[in-house]
Design an enzyme around this catalytic site. Structure first.
Site, short mmCIF file in Angstrom:
data_model
loop_
_atom_site.label_atom_id
_atom_site.label_comp_id
_atom_site.label_asym_id
_atom_site.label_seq_id
_atom_site.Cartn_x
_atom_site.Cartn_y
_atom_site.Cartn_z
N HIS A 318 -29.93 20.72 20.57
CA HIS A 318 -30.43 21.10 19.25
C HIS A 318 -31.52 22.14 19.46
CE1 HIS A 318 -29.27 16.82 17.75
NE2 HIS A 318 -28.30 17.67 17.52
N THR A 535 -34.85 20.92 22.39
CA THR A 535 -35.42 19.71 21.82
C THR A 535 -35.15 18.52 22.75
OG1 THR A 535 -33.41 19.53 20.49
CG2 THR A 535 -35.39 20.24 19.38
N TRP A 536 -34.72 18.79 23.96
CA TRP A 536 -34.44 17.72 24.93
C TRP A 536 -33.31 16.81 24.44
CZ3 TRP A 536 -39.17 18.41 22.41
CH2 TRP A 536 -40.06 19.27 23.06
N HIS A 537 -32.36 17.39 23.70
CA HIS A 537 -31.27 16.62 23.10
C HIS A 537 -29.92 17.03 23.70
CE1 HIS A 537 -33.78 15.92 19.16
NE2 HIS A 537 -34.27 15.30 20.20
N SER A 538 -29.85 17.18 24.99
CA SER A 538 -28.62 17.61 25.64
C SER A 538 -27.53 16.57 25.50
CB SER A 538 -28.90 17.86 27.13
OG SER A 538 -29.93 18.82 27.31
#
Length: 604
Positions: A318, A535-538
């Site tokens: 994201h 956003t560290w949402h991989s």
């Protein structure tokens, strides 16, 4: 040199990775099957009883240079992000992202799960089946009887120990400016009613101001005789014999256990190997095991065991646009904590220890909106956006374009900034059109991967973030704490443009909205490319979809072509989810535990 752990030669189940999903699955199975011997090998450190993982306000420290609780992956430099290399951190500790994330309780849309079932052929993964997984995991302390929420799960949800003025002002102002976007108590109902409403932001924080991570609430809170969760154990590969997973090879991670021996060791799995090393780790383990795209494996000198071209593909995140503004010096923000000012930390620690209050008892994000353009607003996004909109979001009204909030500070290194108070417009795209990839560069488990995040490679993402910048600016320039833009970190408009206005006091609520020219839009686009981050949402690199469509696992999480091998973590979503992905990881973990338990002969 002595070994940090004593590990038996054989277990029933072996997990490669000890993050969010792995801890949930292992805990559920160890409870249901007390005779099963279960081993979880995590490459990062333990988190047990460490203040950094219990006290919410420490979240920013895990992103500091030299952090051992996060693994930092550097993407290739790309023209799409102004020639930069973006750095994507991933949780690397027991509990994974749940132990270090920002704790935002931001749940997906119901159609996100429905898409997994209907568009990618995964029966049992619809919202009807997945909402109970979310409920099972949580105690929603704000209102346990609220629809779609849980009443007696191990993870607690509250508003945290501190509420800041910036978030509350955003919540008060938003419905007045966006007159057709009202305030509602519920913004996380996984339904249409949660879209285009301003709402208070719950947090994965208990009412006594403790982080709700899976390590402390699924693993450390029990005494196990049949479950071993070990830190600093880096899985090199899955051992596959005659297309059957029989165990894993591992070594002690020298970044965690510096003096440990570096010989490769093997542990056997009598029943199953579960790869659960996350979006970034799981495809690399599969590829080092000979499972993946032929060209990638041959380039790394690894024999092909099962050719699955989808391994490491379909990388998604994201993308996050943070636009900073100067805030009133009398307004409370988190900047002094982010700068590490000792006196501030000491006072905050004292307040938290006393009664859980203060800035260390929260994450500072107190309100938000999941914004979706109305039909009359679509022309503002322009013709370049129409194809993306029509193909992805137009017929799914519960999907927002982005999440938008006012952040009380700049959550990043501030060493080059003046010691001021800041507030930021934070815009997170829910469903970026861009895709990347992640592959091994060699058989060495310590080697950096071949990684391309793919950010903004599809121009529709730039257009969406441009609109998000404009929406955020109009809201924040009217907030009472607003004292002007932080110039270098904002778009560089032509001095003659009306968009270049420099305001140092809040604009009135009825002030005309800024009108942007085509040249102004180009300046915003350039700004977006220069500043957008993760956003560290991989997710998505071992996608759960048909093999012929690039899938890696089936709906039972089995790796195609290999028996007794599953993948269970955020690498399996075939398409994106509009949420801070801790929620999705929890749902995947609970669902995977149910699937495995059924195969072992018991219903959870």
């Amino acid at each position: 040199m002595t070994s940090p752990h004593s590990i038996d030669v054989e277990y029933d189940l072996v997990f490669a990775g000890g993050g969010t999903a792995a801890c949930i699955i292992a805990s559920r199975l160890a409870t249901a099957f007390p005779d099963l011997q279960i081993l979880v090998l995590e490459s990062g450190p333990t988190t047990k009883d460490k203040m950094d993982h219990i006290q919410p306000g420490h979240y920013i420290t895990h992103l500091a240079p030299g952090s051992k609780t996060a693994q930092f992956y550097t993407s290739k430099a790309s023209e799409h992000v102004a020639g930069r290399s973006v750095v994507v951190p991933s949780g690397r500790c027991i509990g994974g992202g749940s132990s270090i994330n920002f704790m935002l309780y931001n749940r997906p849309s119901g159609s996100d799960f429905d898409d997994w079932e209907t568009e990618f052929g995964n029966p049992g993964w619809s919202a009807k089946e997945m909402i109970p997984m979310l409920q099972k995991a949580e105690t929603y302390e704000l209102d346990p009887q609220k629809p779609t929420h849980g009443a007696d799960g191990p993870l607690k949800v509250s508003y945290g120990g501190e509420v800041l003025d910036i978030g509350m002002n955003f919540l008060e102002l938003g419905p007045k400016l966006e007159k057709d976007r009202p305030y509602r108590e519920e913004g996380n109902g996984l339904d249409l009613a949660s879209i285009n409403v301003f709402f208070r932001m719950p947090k994965w924080i208990s009412s006594d101001a403790r982080r709700s991570d899976v390590a402390h609430h699924y693993i450390y809170n029990k005494t196990w005789k049949n479950l071993s969760v070990l830190d600093g154990c880096l899985v090199r590969r899955v051992v596959i014999e005659n297309d059957v997973a029989t165990g894993v090879e591992y070594l002690f991670n020298n970044q965690i256990h510096e003096s440990a021996p570096q010989d490769i060791r093997t542990v056997k799995a009598r029943k199953m190997v579960v790869v659960s090393a996350g979006t970034m780790g799981s495809p690399l383990i599969l590829e080092r095991s000979g499972v993946g795209k032929k060209e990638v494996l041959e380039r790394a000198g690894i024999p092909v065991v099962a050719e699955l071209p989808g391994v490491g593909e379909n990388y998604q995140d994201h993308t996050f646009l943070v636009t900073p503004y100067i805030a009133d010096p009398k307004t409370t923000t988190l900047d002094t904590l982010f700068r590490g000012e000792p006196e501030v930390w000491a006072r905050a620690q004292e307040a938290w220890e006393k009664d859980g209050t203060g800035r260390l008892g929260s994450n500072g994000v107190d309100s938000a909106i999941k914004m979706r353009p109305r039909p009359d607003e679509l022309p503002e996004l322009g013709p370049d956006f129409v194809e993306y909109w029509n193909n992805t979001l137009a017929n799914k009204p519960d999907k927002p374009l982005f999440w938008l909030s006012a952040l009380p500070g700049i959550p990043a290194d501030q060493s080059a900034l003046p010691p001021l108070n800041f507030m930021c417009s934070g815009c997170i795209l829910g469903y970026p059109a861009s895709r990347g990839y992640l592959h091994i560069s060699s058989s060495d488990p310590y080697a950096a991967p071949d990684f391309d995040a793919g950010y903004l490679s599809n121009p529709a993402d730039v257009v969406a973030l441009r609109w998000g910048y404009k929406k955020g600016r109009e809201l924040l320039r009217r907030m009472s704490a607003f004292r002007g833009p932080l110039g270098p970190a904002n778009p560089q408009f032509s001095p003659e443009s009306p968009a270049a206005i420099i305001e140092t006091v809040p604009a009135p609520l009825d002030a005309p909205k800024i009108v942007y020219s085509a040249e102004d839009d180009k300046a915003i686009d350039a700004h977006v490319r220069q500043i957008v981050e993760t956003t560290w949402h991989s997710l998505g690199t071992c996608a759960m979809k048909p093999r012929e469509q690039g899938g890696v696992v089936d709906s039972k999480l089995n790796v195609y072509g290999i028996r007794n091998l599953k993948v269970a973590d955020l690498s399996i979503p075939p398409s994106n989810v509009n949420c801070n992905t801790y929620s999705a990881a929890i749902a995947v973990g609970e669902k995977a535990a149910m699937i495995i338990a059924e195969e072992l002969g018991k219903a959870l």
